[in-house]
Scaffold this motif. Structure first.
Motif, PDB file in Angstrom:
ATOM      1  N   GLY A 158     -14.881  -4.525  10.545  1.00 16.66           N
ATOM      2  CA  GLY A 158     -14.664  -3.900  11.845  1.00 16.66           C
ATOM      3  C   GLY A 158     -13.521  -4.486  12.641  1.00 16.66           C
ATOM      4  O   GLY A 158     -13.532  -4.413  13.878  1.00 16.66           O
ATOM      5  N   LEU A 159     -12.526  -5.067  11.978  1.00 19.55           N
ATOM      6  CA  LEU A 159     -11.400  -5.679  12.681  1.00 19.55           C
ATOM      7  C   LEU A 159     -10.327  -4.637  12.957  1.00 19.55           C
ATOM      8  O   LEU A 159     -10.145  -3.695  12.178  1.00 19.55           O
ATOM      9  CB  LEU A 159     -10.817  -6.811  11.826  1.00 19.55           C
ATOM     10  N   PRO A 160      -9.593  -4.766  14.056  1.00 18.88           N
ATOM     11  CA  PRO A 160      -8.483  -3.836  14.317  1.00 18.88           C
ATOM     12  C   PRO A 160      -7.390  -4.008  13.269  1.00 18.88           C
ATOM     13  O   PRO A 160      -7.063  -5.118  12.866  1.00 18.88           O
ATOM     14  CB  PRO A 160      -8.017  -4.232  15.721  1.00 18.88           C
ATOM     15  N   ALA A 161      -6.825  -2.903  12.831  1.00 16.83           N
ATOM     16  CA  ALA A 161      -5.823  -2.947  11.774  1.00 16.83           C
ATOM     17  C   ALA A 161      -4.887  -1.754  11.916  1.00 16.83           C
ATOM     18  O   ALA A 161      -5.066  -0.887  12.789  1.00 16.83           O
ATOM     19  CB  ALA A 161      -6.485  -2.956  10.399  1.00 16.83           C
ATOM     20  N   LYS A 162      -3.885  -1.728  11.042  1.00 14.29           N
ATOM     21  CA  LYS A 162      -2.904  -0.639  11.040  1.00 14.29           C
ATOM     22  C   LYS A 162      -2.582  -0.258   9.600  1.00 14.29           C
ATOM     23  O   LYS A 162      -2.514  -1.118   8.724  1.00 14.29           O
ATOM     24  CB  LYS A 162      -1.619  -1.059  11.757  1.00 14.29           C
ATOM     25  N   TRP A 163      -2.385   1.048   9.391  1.00 14.72           N
ATOM     26  CA  TRP A 163      -1.855   1.529   8.124  1.00 14.72           C
ATOM     27  C   TRP A 163      -0.328   1.534   8.228  1.00 14.72           C
ATOM     28  O   TRP A 163       0.237   2.217   9.086  1.00 14.72           O
ATOM     29  CB  TRP A 163      -2.347   2.932   7.807  1.00 14.72           C
ATOM     30  N   ILE A 164       0.310   0.760   7.370  1.00 14.51           N
ATOM     31  CA  ILE A 164       1.766   0.652   7.430  1.00 14.51           C
ATOM     32  C   ILE A 164       2.362   1.106   6.108  1.00 14.51           C
ATOM     33  O   ILE A 164       1.692   1.115   5.066  1.00 14.51           O
ATOM     34  CB  ILE A 164       2.202  -0.799   7.745  1.00 14.51           C
ATOM     35  N   THR A 165       3.622   1.470   6.159  1.00 13.91           N
ATOM     36  CA  THR A 165       4.316   1.891   4.938  1.00 13.91           C
ATOM     37  C   THR A 165       4.771   0.663   4.151  1.00 13.91           C
ATOM     38  O   THR A 165       4.734  -0.476   4.650  1.00 13.91           O
ATOM     39  CB  THR A 165       5.524   2.755   5.279  1.00 13.91           C
ATOM     40  N   GLU A 166       5.189   0.899   2.920  1.00 12.62           N
ATOM     41  CA  GLU A 166       5.640  -0.212   2.081  1.00 12.62           C
ATOM     42  C   GLU A 166       6.882  -0.881   2.640  1.00 12.62           C
ATOM     43  O   GLU A 166       7.077  -2.084   2.474  1.00 12.62           O
ATOM     44  CB  GLU A 166       5.902   0.293   0.666  1.00 12.62           C
ATOM     45  N   ASP A 167       7.698  -0.117   3.371  1.00  6.30           N
ATOM     46  CA  ASP A 167       8.907  -0.696   3.947  1.00  6.30           C
ATOM     47  C   ASP A 167       8.585  -1.718   5.022  1.00  6.30           C
ATOM     48  O   ASP A 167       9.337  -2.670   5.229  1.00  6.30           O
ATOM     49  CB  ASP A 167       9.785   0.417   4.538  1.00  6.30           C
ATOM     50  N   ALA A 168       7.456  -1.520   5.726  1.00  9.42           N
ATOM     51  CA  ALA A 168       7.090  -2.428   6.816  1.00  9.42           C
ATOM     52  C   ALA A 168       6.207  -3.577   6.340  1.00  9.42           C
ATOM     53  O   ALA A 168       5.801  -4.421   7.150  1.00  9.42           O
ATOM     54  CB  ALA A 168       6.374  -1.648   7.923  1.00  9.42           C
ATOM     55  N   LYS A 169       5.891  -3.617   5.040  1.00 10.86           N
ATOM     56  CA  LYS A 169       4.989  -4.645   4.530  1.00 10.86           C
ATOM     57  C   LYS A 169       5.547  -6.047   4.733  1.00 10.86           C
ATOM     58  O   LYS A 169       4.861  -6.948   5.235  1.00 10.86           O
ATOM     59  CB  LYS A 169       4.715  -4.387   3.043  1.00 10.86           C
ATOM     60  N   GLU A 170       6.789  -6.260   4.354  1.00 11.36           N
ATOM     61  CA  GLU A 170       7.388  -7.587   4.464  1.00 11.36           C
ATOM     62  C   GLU A 170       7.460  -8.042   5.914  1.00 11.36           C
ATOM     63  O   GLU A 170       7.162  -9.199   6.237  1.00 11.36           O
ATOM     64  CB  GLU A 170       8.773  -7.573   3.832  1.00 11.36           C
ATOM     65  N   GLN A 171       7.803  -7.129   6.816  1.00  8.93           N
ATOM     66  CA  GLN A 171       7.881  -7.477   8.235  1.00  8.93           C
ATOM     67  C   GLN A 171       6.511  -7.875   8.774  1.00  8.93           C
ATOM     68  O   GLN A 171       6.379  -8.836   9.543  1.00  8.93           O
ATOM     69  CB  GLN A 171       8.433  -6.294   9.036  1.00  8.93           C
ATOM     70  N   ALA A 172       5.465  -7.138   8.371  1.00  9.57           N
ATOM     71  CA  ALA A 172       4.114  -7.453   8.839  1.00  9.57           C
ATOM     72  C   ALA A 172       3.666  -8.823   8.354  1.00  9.57           C
ATOM     73  O   ALA A 172       3.028  -9.585   9.098  1.00  9.57           O
ATOM     74  CB  ALA A 172       3.145  -6.374   8.359  1.00  9.57           C
ATOM     75  N   GLU A 173       4.004  -9.189   7.131  1.00  4.46           N
ATOM     76  CA  GLU A 173       3.620 -10.506   6.619  1.00  4.46           C
ATOM     77  C   GLU A 173       4.352 -11.607   7.368  1.00  4.46           C
ATOM     78  O   GLU A 173       3.802 -12.695   7.594  1.00  4.46           O
ATOM     79  CB  GLU A 173       3.924 -10.576   5.122  1.00  4.46           C
ATOM     80  N   ILE A 174       5.596 -11.346   7.788  1.00  3.02           N
ATOM     81  CA  ILE A 174       6.348 -12.350   8.570  1.00  3.02           C
ATOM     82  C   ILE A 174       5.667 -12.603   9.908  1.00  3.02           C
ATOM     83  O   ILE A 174       5.587 -13.750  10.376  1.00  3.02           O
ATOM     84  CB  ILE A 174       7.801 -11.867   8.769  1.00  3.02           C
ATOM     85  N   PHE A 175       5.126 -11.558  10.537  1.00  2.00           N
ATOM     86  CA  PHE A 175       4.464 -11.698  11.834  1.00  2.00           C
ATOM     87  C   PHE A 175       3.018 -12.177  11.703  1.00  2.00           C
ATOM     88  O   PHE A 175       2.292 -12.207  12.698  1.00  2.00           O
ATOM     89  CB  PHE A 175       4.496 -10.373  12.589  1.00  2.00           C
ATOM     90  N   GLY A 176       2.586 -12.532  10.506  1.00  6.28           N
ATOM     91  CA  GLY A 176       1.261 -13.118  10.332  1.00  6.28           C
ATOM     92  C   GLY A 176       0.158 -12.143  10.032  1.00  6.28           C
ATOM     93  O   GLY A 176      -1.021 -12.520  10.017  1.00  6.28           O
ATOM     94  N   TYR A 177       0.478 -10.886   9.792  1.00  6.17           N
ATOM     95  CA  TYR A 177      -0.550  -9.910   9.441  1.00  6.17           C
ATOM     96  C   TYR A 177      -1.056 -10.181   8.014  1.00  6.17           C
ATOM     97  O   TYR A 177      -0.308 -10.616   7.142  1.00  6.17           O
ATOM     98  CB  TYR A 177       0.010  -8.488   9.510  1.00  6.17           C
ATOM     99  N   THR A 178      -2.324  -9.888   7.804  1.00  3.44           N
ATOM    100  CA  THR A 178      -2.891  -9.902   6.453  1.00  3.44           C
ATOM    101  C   THR A 178      -2.764  -8.503   5.879  1.00  3.44           C
ATOM    102  O   THR A 178      -3.367  -7.548   6.388  1.00  3.44           O
ATOM    103  CB  THR A 178      -4.365 -10.325   6.479  1.00  3.44           C
ATOM    104  N   VAL A 179      -1.974  -8.369   4.826  1.00  4.77           N
ATOM    105  CA  VAL A 179      -1.662  -7.055   4.261  1.00  4.77           C
ATOM    106  C   VAL A 179      -2.360  -6.912   2.904  1.00  4.77           C
ATOM    107  O   VAL A 179      -2.217  -7.771   2.026  1.00  4.77           O
ATOM    108  CB  VAL A 179      -0.134  -6.876   4.104  1.00  4.77           C
ATOM    109  N   VAL A 180      -3.112  -5.828   2.750  1.00  3.60           N
ATOM    110  CA  VAL A 180      -3.828  -5.566   1.496  1.00  3.60           C
ATOM    111  C   VAL A 180      -3.591  -4.114   1.093  1.00  3.60           C
ATOM    112  O   VAL A 180      -3.323  -3.246   1.929  1.00  3.60           O
ATOM    113  CB  VAL A 180      -5.345  -5.831   1.629  1.00  3.60           C
ATOM    114  N   ASP A 181      -3.707  -3.857  -0.217  1.00  2.00           N
ATOM    115  CA  ASP A 181      -3.507  -2.505  -0.717  1.00  2.00           C
ATOM    116  C   ASP A 181      -4.823  -1.732  -0.651  1.00  2.00           C
ATOM    117  O   ASP A 181      -5.903  -2.309  -0.523  1.00  2.00           O
ATOM    118  CB  ASP A 181      -2.963  -2.543  -2.144  1.00  2.00           C
ATOM    119  N   PRO A 182      -4.782  -0.399  -0.720  1.00  2.92           N
ATOM    120  CA  PRO A 182      -6.005   0.417  -0.595  1.00  2.92           C
ATOM    121  C   PRO A 182      -7.099   0.075  -1.602  1.00  2.92           C
ATOM    122  O   PRO A 182      -8.274   0.031  -1.227  1.00  2.92           O
ATOM    123  CB  PRO A 182      -5.485   1.849  -0.778  1.00  2.92           C
TER     124      PRO A 182
END
Length: 678
Positions: free
Chosen positions: A441-465
């Protein structure tokens, strides 16, 4: 010992005796006929079996028949060299083959040896090697296919076990056949050597010991040698042919005769062409028309008769899937099958089909296999097969999970996106579609593959479907594990434990506790997220206290105290300390006074206003602990632990409630708050 078993043992002893003890010629004749009969029987069986495993004893039988034949060769060689005779069968075969011409007889015998040794034996040996190698190479793929079908719900556990056993038996069979063909090859070589010995040594013995001339000795011993060779090579040829049939036989719906006639005569037009070719051969060449015309007419007549016969007789293709389903729906058992409810179901819309389709790179089936193994280690429970199916009633990207037919969770996936979970600070640096992570139940966002690297730089935990849905499925199964443990599953756990601890099981069930009572104790542990993998400790406790009470609530408390080390390790942090929220003395007294004892068990009955105040105070302390990024744990006295759990589980189902007796003395307990009311 059964008569059949005893006959086999006596036969093996007789074979060994043949190598040592001289046998009378009449007995040799009987054994030679038996040898030919056994070889013919083996050939006929190999032609009528549908698959190789139906004749799985063939490698061992081949060794015994080879040894039997070699024993006969030794006995006949001894009789020929010692007495100049080897029985009526050997002499008859020699006379019949030689036919008054020794050279022709020897040539016929040499041709038989060449056919067996060079053509059939070498071919069977090569096919056995290839079949064994390819069968062993295909084993991992077959095992993975069985696991995939099992996880998809296409087969049951019993069917999967049967198919795995069949794969293992096939590998063992073809490996044994690879070695057994070496016996056939060695037998052929030994037969050739014995014939040469019989011929050369026999002529010498006839001239030196029986005072025969060279011509008389050569005629006599040549006839016996050819006869002995023929009675050995004929059954050897039959056995070798059977070996080739067995190792080249693929699984089919009929025996060899049905397959040959059915497939060879499948196309009647080919018979017309073959008949026409034979007819033209008779006209265009000096071959006598009397020979070619009847054969051509027979082929054409056969094609005509087959063309007129119903196609169903030759069409042995299996019915289509639609026809099978239609027939199944007409059967009386079809309604009964609809009553079955799958323990766990995972349904998804057509847009999520690539998750489970291996041809499109989907690995959901493999992930579910790993989930079942992981939960077996964590919970000590064998999770049932997860039924996976697509559902056109769902939205394309929607999925849902069911436990025993009832929906318990669902969600939505975007396969061409990644799920990025915020590190805790609200920011709009990463663009995406706002959503909620389904597992926690944590807040999250669906992002495109292009934004994946940027999200990881900002500390987001990125996982695939696929990881999102796997995690969600794992958490749902953990949450509802206690519902998946029924009496049947409990009995399976008991049977497994009984293999190592039979005395312990006998002291617990069926007396003093039934399987149902044991199941309730285990389910209560699972409901509070405690592993039941350590069954020996659980059953030791039930054996100690089961004779004093059958109250499953009390028995569960005793078991929890016995699992103190496991509970402490589960909830303590990495430093070995445990942060807890305690209850004030007033609250503990209110709960203790509210316990009502009846004939059917104890229950908690307190004033609704006081209950609401306790829940509000607890919520305040839990929120404060969460703000401090601590996992809240409620700690209370042992006497009221289960009643505190009853009070809080509806509103705080994920918060563990522990008692002082469930903690190891060495653990450092730190109180981060006290639940109190005025």
């Amino acid at each position: 010992m059964k008569a059949r078993d005893l006959s086999v043992l006596l036969s093996v002893i007789l074979i060994v005796a043949m190598l040592i003890v001289p046998l009378p010629t009449w007995l040799l004749s009987v054994l030679i006929i038996i040898n030919i009969s056994l070889a013919l029987l083996v050939l006929l069986i190999s032609m009528n079996m549908k698959e190789a495993l139906e004749f799985s004893v063939f490698p061992s039988l081949l060794l015994l028949l080879t040894l039997f034949r070699l024993g006969l060769n030794v006995s006949t060689t001894r009789s020929i060299l010692s007495h100049g005779e080897a029985g009526g069968v050997v002499e008859t075969f020699g006379t019949f083959v030689v036919g008054g011409n020794l050279i022709v007889g020897m040539v016929i015998f040499i041709i038989l040896v060449i056919i067996q040794f060079i053509v059939i034996t070498k071919g069977a040996e090569r096919v056995s090697e290839v079949a064994a190698r390819f069968t062993l190479d295909a084993m991992p793929g077959k095992q993975m296919s069985i696991d995939a079908d099992l996880n998809a719900g296409m087969i049951s556990e019993a069917q999967a076990r049967e198919r795995r056993e069949k794969v293992s038996r096939e590998a063992d069979f073809y490996g044994a056949m690879d070695g057994a063909t070496k016996f056939v090859k060695g037998d052929a070589i030994a037969g050739i050597i014995m014939v040469i010995i019989n011929l050369i040594v026999g002529i010498v013995v006839g001239m030196m010991q029986q005072d025969l001339s060279f011509g008389e000795s050569a005629a006599r011993y040549s006839l016996l040698t050819v006869g002995d060779g023929i009675v050995s090579q004929v059954p050897a040829l039959l056995i070798t042919t059977a070996t080739g049939i067995v190792v080249t036989r693929a699984a089919s719906n009929g025996n060899l005769g049905e397959e040959i006639t059915g497939q060879l005569l499948r196309y009647p037009a080919m018979l017309y062409i073959a008949g026409g070719t034979i007819f033209l051969l008779g006209i265009a060449t000096p071959i006598n028309d009397i020979l070619t015309i009847p054969i051509a007419a027979g082929l054409a007549f056969g094609g005509y008769m087959i063309s007129r016969s119903p196609k169903e007789e030759l069409d042995d293709s299996p019915p289509s899937e639609e026809e099978s389903e239609a027939e199944e729906l007409k059967s009386p058992e079809s309604v009964v099958n609809l009553l079955t409810v799958d323990p766990i179901e995972f349904e998804f819309g057509y847009g999520l089909i690539p998750l489970a389709d291996t041809n499109q790179g989907g690995d959901l089936l493999d992930r579910i296999v790993m989930i079942r193994r992981q939960l077996a280690l964590e919970l000590g429970l064998v999770i049932p097969v997860v039924r996976i199916r697509d559902n056109i009633q769902l939205q394309p990207n929607e999925y849902r999970m069911k436990i025993k037919g009832s929906e318990v969770a669902g969600g939505e996936l975007l396969l061409d996106h990644y799920l990025a979970m915020s590190p805790g600070e609200e920011d709009d640096m990463v663009e995406g579609i706002d959503t909620i992570e389904p597992s926690f139940g944590l807040p999250a966002k669906w992002i495109t593959e292009d934004a994946k690297e940027q999200a990881e730089i900002f500390g987001y935990t990125v996982v695939d479907p696929p990881s999102v849905v796997s995690t969600h499925l794992t958490e749902i199964i953990k949450k509802h594990a206690y519902e998946l443990l029924g009496r049947q599953e409990t009995q399976q756990l008991i049977d497994h434990l009984k293999e190592s601890y039979p005395i312990l099981i006998d002291e617990v069930t069926p007396n003093p506790l039934s399987v149902g009572e044991v199941q309730k104790v285990l389910a209560k542990l699972l409901k509070e997220n405690l592993s039941i993998r350590n069954l020996p400790i659980i059953f030791e406790t039930l054996a100690d206290f089961g004779k004093m009470t059958s109250d499953t609530d009390l028995l569960t408390e005793y078991v929890r105290q016995a699992l103190a080390r496991q509970i402490t390790m589960q909830f303590a942090d990495d430093s070995g300390s445990l942060n807890v929220i305690t209850l004030s003395g007033r609250i503990e007294k209110i709960i203790a006074d509210g316990v009502q004892q009846t004939e059917h068990g104890n229950y908690l009955s307190i004033d609704p206003n006081e209950s609401q105040r306790i829940l509000e105070a607890t919520a305040q302390q839990v929120e404060q602990a969460s703000f401090m990024q601590q996992s809240p744990v409620i700690l209370c006295s042992p006497a009221i632990r289960m009643y505190v759990r009853q009070l809080l589980e509806r509103y705080f189902p994920q918060i563990p409630v522990l008692s002082y007796n469930e903690l190891e003395p060495s653990v450092e307990v730190q109180s981060t708050g006290v639940v109190t009311i005025e």
